[in-house]
Scaffold this motif. Structure first.
Motif, PDB file in Angstrom:
ATOM      1  N   LEU A   5      -6.185 -20.044 -35.495  1.00 37.40           N
ATOM      2  CA  LEU A   5      -6.776 -19.887 -36.815  1.00 37.40           C
ATOM      3  C   LEU A   5      -5.785 -20.309 -37.897  1.00 37.40           C
ATOM      4  O   LEU A   5      -4.594 -19.977 -37.828  1.00 37.40           O
ATOM      5  CB  LEU A   5      -7.178 -18.431 -37.035  1.00 37.40           C
ATOM      6  N   VAL A   6      -6.298 -21.008 -38.890  1.00 34.62           N
ATOM      7  CA  VAL A   6      -5.488 -21.460 -40.026  1.00 34.62           C
ATOM      8  C   VAL A   6      -6.263 -21.191 -41.299  1.00 34.62           C
ATOM      9  O   VAL A   6      -7.458 -21.499 -41.382  1.00 34.62           O
ATOM     10  CB  VAL A   6      -5.152 -22.961 -39.919  1.00 34.62           C
ATOM     11  N   ALA A  18     -14.521 -19.946 -44.561  1.00 35.30           N
ATOM     12  CA  ALA A  18     -15.580 -20.786 -43.994  1.00 35.30           C
ATOM     13  C   ALA A  18     -14.982 -21.946 -43.213  1.00 35.30           C
ATOM     14  O   ALA A  18     -15.488 -22.318 -42.141  1.00 35.30           O
ATOM     15  CB  ALA A  18     -16.488 -21.290 -45.106  1.00 35.30           C
ATOM     16  N   ARG A  19     -13.911 -22.526 -43.725  1.00 32.80           N
ATOM     17  CA  ARG A  19     -13.262 -23.629 -43.008  1.00 32.80           C
ATOM     18  C   ARG A  19     -12.630 -23.147 -41.700  1.00 32.80           C
ATOM     19  O   ARG A  19     -12.636 -23.862 -40.692  1.00 32.80           O
ATOM     20  CB  ARG A  19     -12.192 -24.274 -43.891  1.00 32.80           C
ATOM     21  N   ALA A  20     -12.083 -21.939 -41.703  1.00 26.97           N
ATOM     22  CA  ALA A  20     -11.504 -21.396 -40.472  1.00 26.97           C
ATOM     23  C   ALA A  20     -12.582 -21.195 -39.419  1.00 26.97           C
ATOM     24  O   ALA A  20     -12.382 -21.507 -38.234  1.00 26.97           O
ATOM     25  CB  ALA A  20     -10.786 -20.076 -40.775  1.00 26.97           C
ATOM     26  N   VAL A  21     -13.743 -20.674 -39.813  1.00 28.04           N
ATOM     27  CA  VAL A  21     -14.857 -20.492 -38.877  1.00 28.04           C
ATOM     28  C   VAL A  21     -15.338 -21.845 -38.355  1.00 28.04           C
ATOM     29  O   VAL A  21     -15.584 -22.012 -37.153  1.00 28.04           O
ATOM     30  CB  VAL A  21     -16.005 -19.722 -39.565  1.00 28.04           C
ATOM     31  N   ARG A  51     -13.806 -15.449 -29.824  1.00 27.11           N
ATOM     32  CA  ARG A  51     -13.132 -14.228 -30.282  1.00 27.11           C
ATOM     33  C   ARG A  51     -12.520 -14.439 -31.660  1.00 27.11           C
ATOM     34  O   ARG A  51     -12.561 -13.540 -32.526  1.00 27.11           O
ATOM     35  CB  ARG A  51     -12.041 -13.821 -29.290  1.00 27.11           C
ATOM     36  N   ARG A  52     -11.929 -15.585 -31.876  1.00 30.17           N
ATOM     37  CA  ARG A  52     -11.345 -15.871 -33.188  1.00 30.17           C
ATOM     38  C   ARG A  52     -12.432 -15.956 -34.256  1.00 30.17           C
ATOM     39  O   ARG A  52     -12.247 -15.500 -35.389  1.00 30.17           O
ATOM     40  CB  ARG A  52     -10.545 -17.172 -33.122  1.00 30.17           C
ATOM     41  N   THR A  53     -13.564 -16.548 -33.902  1.00 25.27           N
ATOM     42  CA  THR A  53     -14.687 -16.607 -34.842  1.00 25.27           C
ATOM     43  C   THR A  53     -15.135 -15.201 -35.221  1.00 25.27           C
ATOM     44  O   THR A  53     -15.349 -14.901 -36.410  1.00 25.27           O
ATOM     45  CB  THR A  53     -15.858 -17.381 -34.217  1.00 25.27           C
ATOM     46  N   GLU A  54     -15.273 -14.339 -34.229  1.00 24.29           N
ATOM     47  CA  GLU A  54     -15.660 -12.947 -34.492  1.00 24.29           C
ATOM     48  C   GLU A  54     -14.647 -12.259 -35.403  1.00 24.29           C
ATOM     49  O   GLU A  54     -15.030 -11.454 -36.267  1.00 24.29           O
ATOM     50  CB  GLU A  54     -15.753 -12.176 -33.178  1.00 24.29           C
ATOM     51  N   ALA A  55     -13.363 -12.534 -35.203  1.00 20.72           N
ATOM     52  CA  ALA A  55     -12.327 -11.881 -36.004  1.00 20.72           C
ATOM     53  C   ALA A  55     -12.463 -12.244 -37.480  1.00 20.72           C
ATOM     54  O   ALA A  55     -12.294 -11.384 -38.358  1.00 20.72           O
ATOM     55  CB  ALA A  55     -10.944 -12.274 -35.483  1.00 20.72           C
ATOM     56  N   LEU A 206      -4.693 -15.434 -38.619  1.00 18.56           N
ATOM     57  CA  LEU A 206      -5.276 -16.188 -39.732  1.00 18.56           C
ATOM     58  C   LEU A 206      -4.399 -16.094 -40.973  1.00 18.56           C
ATOM     59  O   LEU A 206      -4.051 -17.114 -41.590  1.00 18.56           O
ATOM     60  CB  LEU A 206      -6.678 -15.653 -40.032  1.00 18.56           C
ATOM     61  N   LEU A 207      -4.005 -14.878 -41.347  1.00 19.30           N
ATOM     62  CA  LEU A 207      -3.211 -14.715 -42.564  1.00 19.30           C
ATOM     63  C   LEU A 207      -1.767 -15.172 -42.374  1.00 19.30           C
ATOM     64  O   LEU A 207      -1.135 -15.648 -43.318  1.00 19.30           O
ATOM     65  CB  LEU A 207      -3.250 -13.262 -43.018  1.00 19.30           C
TER      66      LEU A 207
END
Length: 343
Positions: A5-6, A18-21, A51-55, A206-207
């Motif tokens: 994730l970025v 939205a871009r991360a998703v 899983r990353r999308t859910e996060a 992500l952060l």
């Protein structure tokens, strides 16, 4: 290789999320295309992308429009359905190799040979290359339109404080799950703790990806030595990165525990098929190894969750305690008549 994730912090936060998703959905689709060539890694990384999308969805949950929430959750669930068996069969085979490395079972051990052969047979029947590729192609259709719906669902006024508050909630939930796991040592509670840590780990990822802004270029006519100061990084960035490192390590350790649980479950099922090995001996070996991994993971978790949720990722310094009021200065003594006359 899996995509992490970025967060593009230079853009409005809603757009960055939205871009991360969108990147994670694209990563899931890319894994589907690789499924025939490398089904095991494709399945593993496909599930991680989900899983990353859910996060990210969970981080934005407080500001998601209600009409979209259920659709987003259901879509990810459908994209993941019936993929666990293939993931487990691929994950437990390396654990058998781990038993050899630890000299808990010899290479020519009858139990090891029998279980490995049984696992290979199960994989050929339930999760061979063609089945995995077909399953992923079928499931990924559930993600059609997901990035667009998510971008529509996120209110534009979301700010970083909302996200940090949600992150603290994830930390608090993982901390509660940790205490339940410590108190009971039950498989269900250890699994629940692992899932909570995994979600927290991806949200921190992500952060933690936020880049520190570079110093702006000096103006052409600026005097020598008057270089502009670089912008300050977000006040929470260093704390997020430290916490992410801890949770990433902890999630890795708990993942090994989960694989050992899966292997114990599969061995118990193999016993019913009568494949010709000593189930009691193998279960005793696996139980001892699993318990030692659990204990080490929980010791590390005690350090990782030592801080109160109220004290993590604080963006403003705590106000200093008010000092005691200064003692009033003594009033000057009235001048004597002699002093008033200049004596």
């Amino acid at each position: 290789m899996q995509r992490e994730l970025v967060l593009d912090y230079d853009r409005p936060l809603a757009e960055g999320l939205a871009r991360a998703v969108e990147a994670m959905v694209e990563a899931a689709r890319a894994e589907v295309k690789k499924a025939i060539e490398s089904p095991a890694s494709a399945m593993h990384d496909y599930r991680r992308s989900l899983r990353r999308t859910e996060a990210v969805v969970d981080l934005a949950w407080p500001v998601l429009r209600r009409v979209h929430r259920k659709w987003l959750v259901t879509s990810v669930d459908r994209a993941r359905r019936r993929t666990r068996i293939a993931r487990d069969l691929d994950a437990v085979l390396p654990m058998l190799n781990h038993l050899e490395e630890l000299a808990l079972l010899g290479t020519d051990d009858v139990s090891l040979i029998a279980v490995r052969a049984w696992l290979e047979a199960c994989r050929g029947e339930l999760a061979n290359d063609e089945i995995v590729a077909w399953r992923l192609r079928k499931n990924v259709r559930s993600l059609a339109g997901f990035p667009e719906i998510f971008a529509t669902a996120v209110h534009a006024w979301i700010d970083i404080e909302i996200v940090l508050d949600r992150l603290r909630e994830s930390y608090r939930a993982a901390r509660r799950a940790f205490r339940r796991a410590v108190d009971s040592r039950k498989i269900a509670h250890v699994h629940a703790f692992r899932r909570a840590v995994r979600k927290l780990r991806y949200q921190l990822e992500l952060l933690a990806s936020v880049e520190v802004p570079a110093a702006p270029a000096p103006a052409p006519n600026a005097p020598e030595g008057a270089a502009p100061e670089p912008p300050a990084p977000p006040p929470w960035l260093e704390a997020v990165r430290d916490l992410h490192r801890m949770m990433k390590s902890l999630a890795r350790d708990l993942g090994k525990v989960s694989d050992l649980y899966a292997l114990r479950s599969i061995v118990a099922e193999a016993e019913g098929d009568g494949i010709g090995f000593d189930p009691d001996r193998l279960d005793a070996i696996l139980s001892e190894l699993t318990d030692s991994h659990v204990e080490r993971a929980l010791i590390d978790a005690a350090r990782a969750f030592a801080a109160s949720p109220k004290k993590i990722l604080i963006t403003e310094p705590e106000p200093e305690p008010a000092s005691a009021p200064a003692a009033a200065a003594p009033a000057p003594e009235p001048a004597t008549p002699a002093a008033a006359q200049g004596e």
